[in-house]
Design a protein around this motif. Structure first.
Motif, PDB file in Angstrom:
ATOM      1  N   VAL A  12       0.897  -1.145   0.000  1.00  0.00           N
ATOM      2  CA  VAL A  12       0.000   0.000   0.000  1.00  0.00           C
ATOM      3  C   VAL A  12       0.941   1.201   0.000  1.00  0.00           C
ATOM      4  O   VAL A  12       1.553   1.526   1.023  1.00  0.00           O
ATOM      5  N   VAL A  13       1.099   1.814  -1.175  1.00  0.00           N
ATOM      6  CA  VAL A  13       1.996   2.959  -1.335  1.00  0.00           C
ATOM      7  C   VAL A  13       1.185   4.223  -1.081  1.00  0.00           C
ATOM      8  O   VAL A  13       0.139   4.427  -1.685  1.00  0.00           O
ATOM      9  N   TYR A  14       1.705   5.073  -0.175  1.00  0.00           N
ATOM     10  CA  TYR A  14       0.960   6.281   0.182  1.00  0.00           C
ATOM     11  C   TYR A  14       1.823   7.528   0.037  1.00  0.00           C
ATOM     12  O   TYR A  14       3.054   7.452   0.006  1.00  0.00           O
ATOM     13  N   ARG A  15       1.123   8.661  -0.055  1.00  0.00           N
ATOM     14  CA  ARG A  15       1.767   9.971   0.014  1.00  0.00           C
ATOM     15  C   ARG A  15       0.841  10.893   0.794  1.00  0.00           C
ATOM     16  O   ARG A  15      -0.385  10.775   0.697  1.00  0.00           O
ATOM     17  N   ARG A  16       1.446  11.762   1.583  1.00  0.00           N
ATOM     18  CA  ARG A  16       0.678  12.731   2.368  1.00  0.00           C
ATOM     19  C   ARG A  16       0.595  14.039   1.596  1.00  0.00           C
ATOM     20  O   ARG A  16       1.618  14.553   1.135  1.00  0.00           O
ATOM     21  N   LEU A  17      -0.624  14.560   1.467  1.00  0.00           N
ATOM     22  CA  LEU A  17      -0.853  15.851   0.838  1.00  0.00           C
ATOM     23  C   LEU A  17      -1.493  16.777   1.870  1.00  0.00           C
ATOM     24  O   LEU A  17      -1.927  16.318   2.934  1.00  0.00           O
ATOM     25  N   ALA A  18      -1.596  18.051   1.557  1.00  0.00           N
ATOM     26  CA  ALA A  18      -2.197  19.010   2.483  1.00  0.00           C
ATOM     27  C   ALA A  18      -3.629  18.620   2.844  1.00  0.00           C
ATOM     28  O   ALA A  18      -4.075  18.835   3.967  1.00  0.00           O
ATOM     29  N   ASN A  19      -4.342  17.993   1.891  1.00  0.00           N
ATOM     30  CA  ASN A  19      -5.752  17.649   2.123  1.00  0.00           C
ATOM     31  C   ASN A  19      -5.970  16.187   2.506  1.00  0.00           C
ATOM     32  O   ASN A  19      -7.094  15.704   2.495  1.00  0.00           O
TER      33      ASN A  19
END
Length: 143
Positions: A12-19
Motif C-alpha cells: 500500500v503505497v501512500y503519500r501525504r498531501l495538504a488535504n
C-alpha cells in the motif's frame, strides 16, 4: 484436482498531501476472468528474495513508483482456481511511503495506475483482501 501454493508480497503505497493521504492503485484485466479489476501492486516472491524486497520490486515493476517499506501490514490468504488447478495464495502486505522521483516504465501488467484518496480506495478496490490491506494502512497511518 491439483493444488498449488503461491506466496506473494505487495504494498500500500501512500503519500501525504495538504488535504489528506492518497494511495496508489491500478487497473488491469484479470488474466483468468478477463474482467477489469482495480487492485494493489503485488506479485510472487522470487527464490531467495525477502517478502519486503519483493514488495518494493513489484511496486516498481507494476506501478512504476519507488517506495520504501515503513511497516508490515499483515498477511491475507485465499484460494482461487486457474483452470483445473486450485491455488492457495498467501500475500504479505507492507505499508510503503512513496519516494518522489521520476516514475519507471511499467512492466505492462497494469493498464492504468493512479493516486486516490485512501478513503476512496476501499470502495474502488475489487478484492476484499486488498480492501483489508487498505484498512490496516489507514489504522497505521492514523496512529
Amino acid at each position: 484436482m491439483t493444488e498449488f501454493t503461491e506466496i506473494s508480497a505487495g504494498g500500500v503505497v501512500y503519500r501525504r498531501l495538504a488535504n489528506g493521504i492518497e494511495v496508489a492503485i491500478a487497473e488491469q484485466r484479470d488474466r483468468i476472468t478477463q474482467q477489469k479489476t482495480t487492485r494493489l501492486p503485488k506479485g510472487k516472491i522470487d527464490p531467495g528474495e525477502s517478502a519486503e524486497h519483493a514488495a518494493v520490486r513489484e511496486v516498481a515493476e507494476e506501478i512504476g513508483l519507488q517506495a520504501r517499506v515503513v511497516d508490515a501490514l499483515g498477511t491475507v490468504e485465499y484460494d482461487y482456481m486457474d483452470g483445473s488447478k486450485r491455488i492457495s495464495k498467501q500475500v504479505h502486505y507492507f505499508l510503503m511511503e512513496w519516494v518522489p522521483g521520476e516514475a519507471r516504465e511499467l512492466d505492462g501488467e497494469m493498464d492504468r495506475t493512479y493516486w486516490c484518496a485512501i478513503e476512496e480506495a476501499v470502495k474502488k478496490l475489487t478484492f476484499e483482501s486488498e480492501q483489508r490491506a487498505i484498512g490496516w494502512a489507514k489504522e497505521r497511518l492514523a496512529a
